[in-house]
Write a protein that holds these residues in place. Structure first.
Motif, PDB file in Angstrom:
ATOM      1  N   LYS A 114     -77.091 -13.050 -26.585  1.00 25.40           N
ATOM      2  CA  LYS A 114     -76.066 -14.073 -26.830  1.00 25.40           C
ATOM      3  C   LYS A 114     -76.060 -14.473 -28.297  1.00 25.40           C
ATOM      4  CE  LYS A 114     -75.972 -16.438 -22.325  1.00 25.40           C
ATOM      5  NZ  LYS A 114     -76.232 -17.742 -21.676  1.00 25.40           N
ATOM      6  N   PHE A 115     -77.234 -14.637 -28.875  1.00 29.90           N
ATOM      7  CA  PHE A 115     -77.378 -15.096 -30.247  1.00 29.90           C
ATOM      8  C   PHE A 115     -76.662 -14.173 -31.220  1.00 29.90           C
ATOM      9  CE2 PHE A 115     -79.926 -15.302 -34.233  1.00 29.90           C
ATOM     10  CZ  PHE A 115     -79.669 -16.627 -34.558  1.00 29.90           C
ATOM     11  N   TYR A 116     -76.853 -12.864 -31.064  1.00 29.32           N
ATOM     12  CA  TYR A 116     -76.239 -11.913 -31.995  1.00 29.32           C
ATOM     13  C   TYR A 116     -74.744 -11.730 -31.742  1.00 29.32           C
ATOM     14  CZ  TYR A 116     -80.773 -10.675 -33.945  1.00 29.32           C
ATOM     15  OH  TYR A 116     -81.972 -10.716 -34.586  1.00 29.32           O
ATOM     16  N   VAL A 117     -74.337 -11.696 -30.476  1.00 32.97           N
ATOM     17  CA  VAL A 117     -72.907 -11.533 -30.166  1.00 32.97           C
ATOM     18  C   VAL A 117     -72.110 -12.731 -30.666  1.00 32.97           C
ATOM     19  CG1 VAL A 117     -71.203 -11.405 -28.315  1.00 32.97           C
ATOM     20  CG2 VAL A 117     -73.281 -10.018 -28.180  1.00 32.97           C
ATOM     21  N   PHE A 118     -72.556 -13.939 -30.321  1.00 34.30           N
ATOM     22  CA  PHE A 118     -71.865 -15.143 -30.776  1.00 34.30           C
ATOM     23  C   PHE A 118     -71.940 -15.278 -32.293  1.00 34.30           C
ATOM     24  CE2 PHE A 118     -72.854 -17.259 -26.440  1.00 34.30           C
ATOM     25  CZ  PHE A 118     -71.711 -16.709 -25.899  1.00 34.30           C
ATOM     26  N   GLY A 119     -73.080 -14.882 -32.863  1.00 31.96           N
ATOM     27  CA  GLY A 119     -73.257 -14.992 -34.312  1.00 31.96           C
ATOM     28  C   GLY A 119     -72.298 -14.125 -35.087  1.00 31.96           C
ATOM     29  N   VAL A 120     -72.132 -12.873 -34.672  1.00 31.10           N
ATOM     30  CA  VAL A 120     -71.208 -11.965 -35.349  1.00 31.10           C
ATOM     31  C   VAL A 120     -69.768 -12.466 -35.215  1.00 31.10           C
ATOM     32  CG1 VAL A 120     -70.199  -9.654 -35.292  1.00 31.10           C
ATOM     33  CG2 VAL A 120     -72.673  -9.921 -35.144  1.00 31.10           C
ATOM     34  N   ALA A 121     -69.409 -12.937 -34.024  1.00 31.17           N
ATOM     35  CA  ALA A 121     -68.052 -13.443 -33.796  1.00 31.17           C
ATOM     36  C   ALA A 121     -67.769 -14.658 -34.676  1.00 31.17           C
ATOM     37  CB  ALA A 121     -67.874 -13.807 -32.322  1.00 31.17           C
ATOM     38  N   MET A 122     -68.726 -15.576 -34.763  1.00 29.71           N
ATOM     39  CA  MET A 122     -68.548 -16.769 -35.580  1.00 29.71           C
ATOM     40  C   MET A 122     -68.418 -16.413 -37.056  1.00 29.71           C
ATOM     41  SD  MET A 122     -71.055 -20.104 -35.966  1.00 29.71           S
ATOM     42  CE  MET A 122     -72.201 -19.279 -37.090  1.00 29.71           C
ATOM     43  N   THR A 123     -69.276 -15.504 -37.522  1.00 35.46           N
ATOM     44  CA  THR A 123     -69.232 -15.101 -38.928  1.00 35.46           C
ATOM     45  C   THR A 123     -67.923 -14.414 -39.271  1.00 35.46           C
ATOM     46  OG1 THR A 123     -71.638 -14.771 -38.880  1.00 35.46           O
ATOM     47  CG2 THR A 123     -70.433 -13.809 -40.734  1.00 35.46           C
ATOM     48  N   MET A 124     -67.424 -13.565 -38.369  1.00 40.20           N
ATOM     49  CA  MET A 124     -66.166 -12.867 -38.617  1.00 40.20           C
ATOM     50  C   MET A 124     -65.003 -13.851 -38.731  1.00 40.20           C
ATOM     51  SD  MET A 124     -64.552 -10.139 -39.262  1.00 40.20           S
ATOM     52  CE  MET A 124     -65.609  -8.740 -38.830  1.00 40.20           C
ATOM     53  N   MET A 125     -64.977 -14.857 -37.877  1.00 32.17           N
ATOM     54  CA  MET A 125     -63.914 -15.858 -37.947  1.00 32.17           C
ATOM     55  C   MET A 125     -63.934 -16.597 -39.280  1.00 32.17           C
ATOM     56  SD  MET A 125     -63.545 -17.537 -34.130  1.00 32.17           S
ATOM     57  CE  MET A 125     -65.270 -18.012 -33.978  1.00 32.17           C
TER      58      MET A 125
END
Length: 254
Positions: free
Chosen positions: A19-30
């Motif tokens: 969860k940490f990496y999936v949500f992290g990448v999505a947040m950073t991309m936004m």
């Protein structure tokens, strides 16, 4: 009344890593998508000689939009997305270093200081080469206790911790932008123009444009830094909450 800021710090071992990496990448991309145009504008303002083409942030935005369209504001974006790797390396290094340092010190200040320095070193080693390529493309035109929050007495106890973070983050980002902008201008010129000497670049800039040349691109930098800082400061803590291992969710209260 219960102090709403008396939160528990989520450490590495508490996280569901997937969860940490999936949500992290999505947040950073936004974040990247929303602020990239102003990063591009900042780079062009810092590299141009005097006001030869653009007269400010808004002027640059309009001219680039008219000449190259929306896609012109995202030149070099695909290359820049590779810095997502450095972002994940940063948070991983930060959290693992905090865990390592906790074996020697329980001071949250010490853990954060050592972890932040180590994470920055790792991330910048990856980011700088990507930045060099990305900036060249940007220049192309078409053709446990309160811990780290123990200074929070400046804010009323009734104020939710997330609001305190959202306000203090942008203020810190703006201050840091003003202080470090001269070095950012010189760094950009060294990278884009292929110069080998920081001192000579500084002297040339002062001779051609004076002290105000060191402040070029500042407004664009603050504009790009402020929203990203809000998302990073507030979003990173929220990200860690969302990434808590299921069995720990009910044991953490904020």
């Amino acid at each position: 009344m219960e102090d709403k800021r008396n939160i528990q710090i989520i450490e590495w071992e508490h996280l569901d890593k997937k969860k940490f990496y999936v949500f992290g990448v999505a947040m950073t991309m936004m974040i990247r998508v929303s602020v990239y145009p102003f990063t591009l504008i900042r780079t062009r303002l810092q590299v141009q000689k005097g006001k030869s083409l653009y007269h400010g942030t808004f002027d640059a935005f309009i001219k680039i939009l008219r000449a190259d369209g929306v896609t012109g504001l995202y030149r070099g974006f695909l290359v820049n997305t590779f810095t997502l790797i450095s972002g994940q390396c940063y948070v991983t290094t930060y959290e693992l270093t905090r865990k390592f340092v906790s074996d020697y010190s329980q001071s949250n200040t010490v853990k954060s200081l050592v972890a932040g320095g180590s994470a920055s070193l790792v991330a910048q080693s990856i980011t700088v080469p990507i930045d060099v390529v990305s900036q060249h493309l940007m220049m192309q035109r078409k053709g446990e206790k309160l811990g780290r929050f123990q200074l929070s007495y400046l804010c009323p106890k009734e104020c939710p911790h997330i609001v305190f973070q959202a306000v203090s983050g942008p203020m810190a980002a703006a201050t840091a932008s003003i202080i470090t902008n001269p070095m950012d201008v010189i760094r950009t010129r060294v990278q884009v123009e292929g110069k080998s000497s920081i001192i000579l670049t500084f002297r040339q800039l002062m001779a051609e444009e004076g002290p105000w040349g060191l402040m070029k691109g500042l407004s664009a930098r603050i504009i790009s830094a402020t929203p990203s800082t809000i998302v990073i400061v507030v979003g990173y803590e929220s990200l860690k909450k969302l990434s808590l291992r299921p069995e720990l969710v009910d044991s953490r209260h904020w």
